[in-house]
Design an enzyme around this catalytic site. Sequence first.
Site, short mmCIF file in Angstrom:
data_model
loop_
_atom_site.label_atom_id
_atom_site.label_comp_id
_atom_site.label_asym_id
_atom_site.label_seq_id
_atom_site.Cartn_x
_atom_site.Cartn_y
_atom_site.Cartn_z
N HIS A 147 28.08 13.75 -27.53
CA HIS A 147 28.16 13.53 -26.08
C HIS A 147 27.40 14.59 -25.30
O HIS A 147 27.17 15.69 -25.77
CB HIS A 147 29.62 13.51 -25.61
CG HIS A 147 30.35 14.80 -25.80
ND1 HIS A 147 30.76 15.25 -27.03
CD2 HIS A 147 30.73 15.76 -24.91
CE1 HIS A 147 31.38 16.41 -26.90
NE2 HIS A 147 31.36 16.76 -25.63
N ASP A 149 28.19 16.54 -21.72
CA ASP A 149 29.40 16.74 -20.94
C ASP A 149 29.30 16.00 -19.61
O ASP A 149 28.23 15.94 -18.99
CB ASP A 149 29.62 18.23 -20.66
CG ASP A 149 30.12 18.98 -21.90
OD1 ASP A 149 30.76 18.36 -22.76
OD2 ASP A 149 29.87 20.20 -21.98
N HIS A 297 26.04 17.32 -27.91
CA HIS A 297 26.75 18.19 -28.86
C HIS A 297 27.94 17.48 -29.48
O HIS A 297 28.38 16.43 -28.98
CB HIS A 297 27.15 19.51 -28.20
CG HIS A 297 27.99 19.36 -26.96
ND1 HIS A 297 27.45 19.02 -25.72
CD2 HIS A 297 29.32 19.48 -26.76
CE1 HIS A 297 28.41 18.96 -24.82
NE2 HIS A 297 29.57 19.22 -25.43
N ARG A 312 34.93 27.76 -21.63
CA ARG A 312 33.66 27.18 -21.18
C ARG A 312 33.51 27.26 -19.67
O ARG A 312 34.43 26.93 -18.93
CB ARG A 312 33.60 25.70 -21.60
CG ARG A 312 32.25 25.04 -21.32
CD ARG A 312 32.27 23.56 -21.67
NE ARG A 312 32.95 22.77 -20.65
CZ ARG A 312 33.29 21.49 -20.81
NH1 ARG A 312 33.07 20.87 -21.95
NH2 ARG A 312 33.90 20.84 -19.83
FE LIG Z 1 31.55 18.75 -24.76
#
Ligand SMILES: [Fe+2]
Length: 322
Positions: A147, A149, A297, A312
């Site tokens: 995917h 993000d 990723h 993150r």
């Molecule tokens: Fe992700």
Amino acid sequence: MTPTTAHPDIVATRDVSTLISADRVELHGQKVGPITHLSEERARLAALTWQNFDVKRVGATIGAEIHGVDLTKDLPQPVIDEIRQALLAYKVIFFRDQPMTSTQHVSFARRFGELEIHPFIPSNTGQPELVRFEKSFDVKGFENMWHFDVTWRAVPSMGAVLHAVKVPDSGGDTLFADMYAAYEGLSPATRDYIDPLDTEHDFVKSFGRGVLPEQMPAMREKYPLVVHPLVARHPETGRKHLYANPVFTNRVLGVSEDESERLLTELWRESSNVEYQCRFKWENDSVAFWDNRACQHYASSDYWPEIRIMERASIVGSRPTR
Ligand SMILES: [Fe+2]
């Protein structure tokens, strides 16, 4: 001489291979042989030189470890500018031994733009812009699907800075895949066919599972279905890349449901070629910074019931265009 007896299940020898080019064969639906279109980008990356750090490349066209930069410090602007250039070149860059505090993490990420606040993942870090992924016996990893993000946003992330707070002693790697390479690996006819197409993106299949039914109408109003180009043009490099992903892309618009499914399956198969990938083995205080336009990723979910804690910070991007 006694003739050999065929196995009773073998009724005929069927050729399962098709020659698809001078040096590639399709075998059981998989293309086998060298992926030669990577050579130009690979050579371009090999020739790059940097003023403020050393670089060790990881994959053929994606991924590089950056050495000689301390992300806990307030870095001079020329270093930040060069990190951005490295990000654009390698699609994902990695740093080792960066014991960043939450504040330092947010400060570093903010040098690249405004930061997102994620509506579905609680922060739990004291910094609203910092999302904490804390996996354990009870909280399992569901990020093991390719995917980009937040493509369910009208304006998805430009990139993300992910800091490993605590990782298992084996497993829990993250894989990254070059979506320029995937686009360029398609036949000219397929590229011409998909260039003008749009896709619909949605948060419901993934994050929808965590939204209470009574909250769903409000979330849907805030995050309606969004349309993005199937092939987008990177706003900084000007290169075309695939921009559909199996987690958030519902369908291709303007074609039948069957054709949408066939096409997305074909594109995801091309996107998942191992030759387009690099794989990062985390250590505590490793950092990955990925360009969320140029690559997808995949977080390998192979470490349960071990603890894996990541934080993150995501940088706001721009509306994808073709
Ligand atoms: Fe992700």
